[in-house]
Design an enzyme around this catalytic site. Structure first.
Site, PDB file in Angstrom:
ATOM      1  N   HIS A   1     -23.068  16.548  49.408  1.00 37.91           N
ATOM      2  CA  HIS A   1     -21.905  15.964  48.766  1.00 37.91           C
ATOM      3  C   HIS A   1     -20.687  16.167  49.656  1.00 37.91           C
ATOM      4  O   HIS A   1     -20.260  17.302  49.868  1.00 37.91           O
ATOM      5  CB  HIS A   1     -21.688  16.613  47.402  1.00 37.91           C
ATOM      6  CG  HIS A   1     -20.667  15.923  46.572  1.00 37.91           C
ATOM      7  ND1 HIS A   1     -19.804  16.610  45.740  1.00 37.91           N
ATOM      8  CD2 HIS A   1     -20.365  14.611  46.415  1.00 37.91           C
ATOM      9  CE1 HIS A   1     -19.026  15.748  45.111  1.00 37.91           C
ATOM     10  NE2 HIS A   1     -19.353  14.517  45.499  1.00 37.91           N
ATOM     11  N   HIS A  43     -11.829  11.301  50.053  1.00 42.58           N
ATOM     12  CA  HIS A  43     -12.253  10.991  48.691  1.00 42.58           C
ATOM     13  C   HIS A  43     -11.115  10.431  47.841  1.00 42.58           C
ATOM     14  O   HIS A  43     -11.251   9.404  47.184  1.00 42.58           O
ATOM     15  CB  HIS A  43     -12.823  12.236  48.012  1.00 42.58           C
ATOM     16  CG  HIS A  43     -13.209  11.998  46.589  1.00 42.58           C
ATOM     17  ND1 HIS A  43     -12.307  12.161  45.539  1.00 42.58           N
ATOM     18  CD2 HIS A  43     -14.374  11.599  46.033  1.00 42.58           C
ATOM     19  CE1 HIS A  43     -12.910  11.854  44.403  1.00 42.58           C
ATOM     20  NE2 HIS A  43     -14.163  11.525  44.666  1.00 42.58           N
TER      21      HIS A  43
END
Length: 241
Positions: A1, A43
């Site tokens: 991740h 992100h």
């Protein structure tokens, strides 16, 4: 991740190096466009949480973004770690023999442009197989990527496995759905499989959740716990299932 989960500054080269050192061979990342059209990893829409910058990332040209510190927020060890361009990550993954899941993070109004740009960059630079997986919550971004490079596999991200989301994934020609683990049921996994799609789940950090998902035959999990899960054994927490 995002490279190595929580153990290094997310979406930086340091994170991917750390994940590689933990024996991981597939990574997830977030890619967006700068003001001047450069593809880079971040992100959030804004810069404050993970860089020394402020404001909306898409409003900044790459030369300004390249000067930011994307590591000191995490720890002093990573002070000065820069933001990472997609080109650099593609080269790193190919050299290391790693697979990649690229999430398309499109700013409002930039969905199609982002999808096309990422797809074109991957086709231009990726010389090994398998192709990276392109994933997104944005139907428009995935559709643009498919039009630009139909050979690239695609996955629709969704918080819930609704009939609408599944229909959209099929319409887009996706090979998988990437679903939020906490809201997923075994019946929904079976429904997606029956439609001919794989199931990936995010973000799975608890051993009991990972074990349940593996028992349901999901094809993959996205995790922060690269220090606990065993990628080679498809197990976690010391090999317990």
């Amino acid at each position: 991740h995002r490279g190595a989960g929580l153990l290094a500054p997310e979406n930086t080269l340091a994170a991917f190096r750390h994940g590689l050192a933990q024996a991981y061979r597939m990574f997830e990342c977030d890619v967006r466009l700068s003001k001047d059209g450069q593809l880079f990893l971040l992100h959030d829409d804004r810069l404050e949480r993970t860089t020394s910058g402020t404001g909306v990332a898409a409003d900044c040209p790459w030369p300004a973004l390249a000067r930011l510190d994307a590591g000191s927020w995490h720890s002093a060890t990573h002070t000065g770690e820069p933001l990472l361009q997609l080109d650099e990550l593609l080269a790193f993954c190919q050299q290391a023999g790693c697979a990649l899941n690229i999430e398309l993070k499109a700013s409002p109004g930039q969905e199609e442009r982002t999808g096309r740009a990422v797809a074109a960059s991957v086709v231009r630079q990726w010389t090994t197989q398998p192709w990276p997986l392109l994933s997104s919550f944005s139907v428009a971004a995935l559709a643009a990527a498919a039009a630009q490079a139909p050979q690239l596999p695609r996955a629709l991200l969704a918080e819930r496995c609704s009939a609408t989301a599944l229909a959209a994934a099929l319409e887009l020609g996706c090979v998988a759905m990437v679903l939020e683990a906490g809201a997923l049921t075994e019946a929904e996994v079976a429904t997606v499989h029956a439609a001919g799609l794989a199931v990936l789940c995010y973000t799975v950090n608890e051993c009991e959740v990972a074990a349940r998902l593996l028992d349901w035959a999901v094809e993959g999990i996205i995790t922060d716990r690269v220090d606990v899960f065993d990628p080679a054994a498809a197990a976690c927490c010391g090999g317990r299932r």
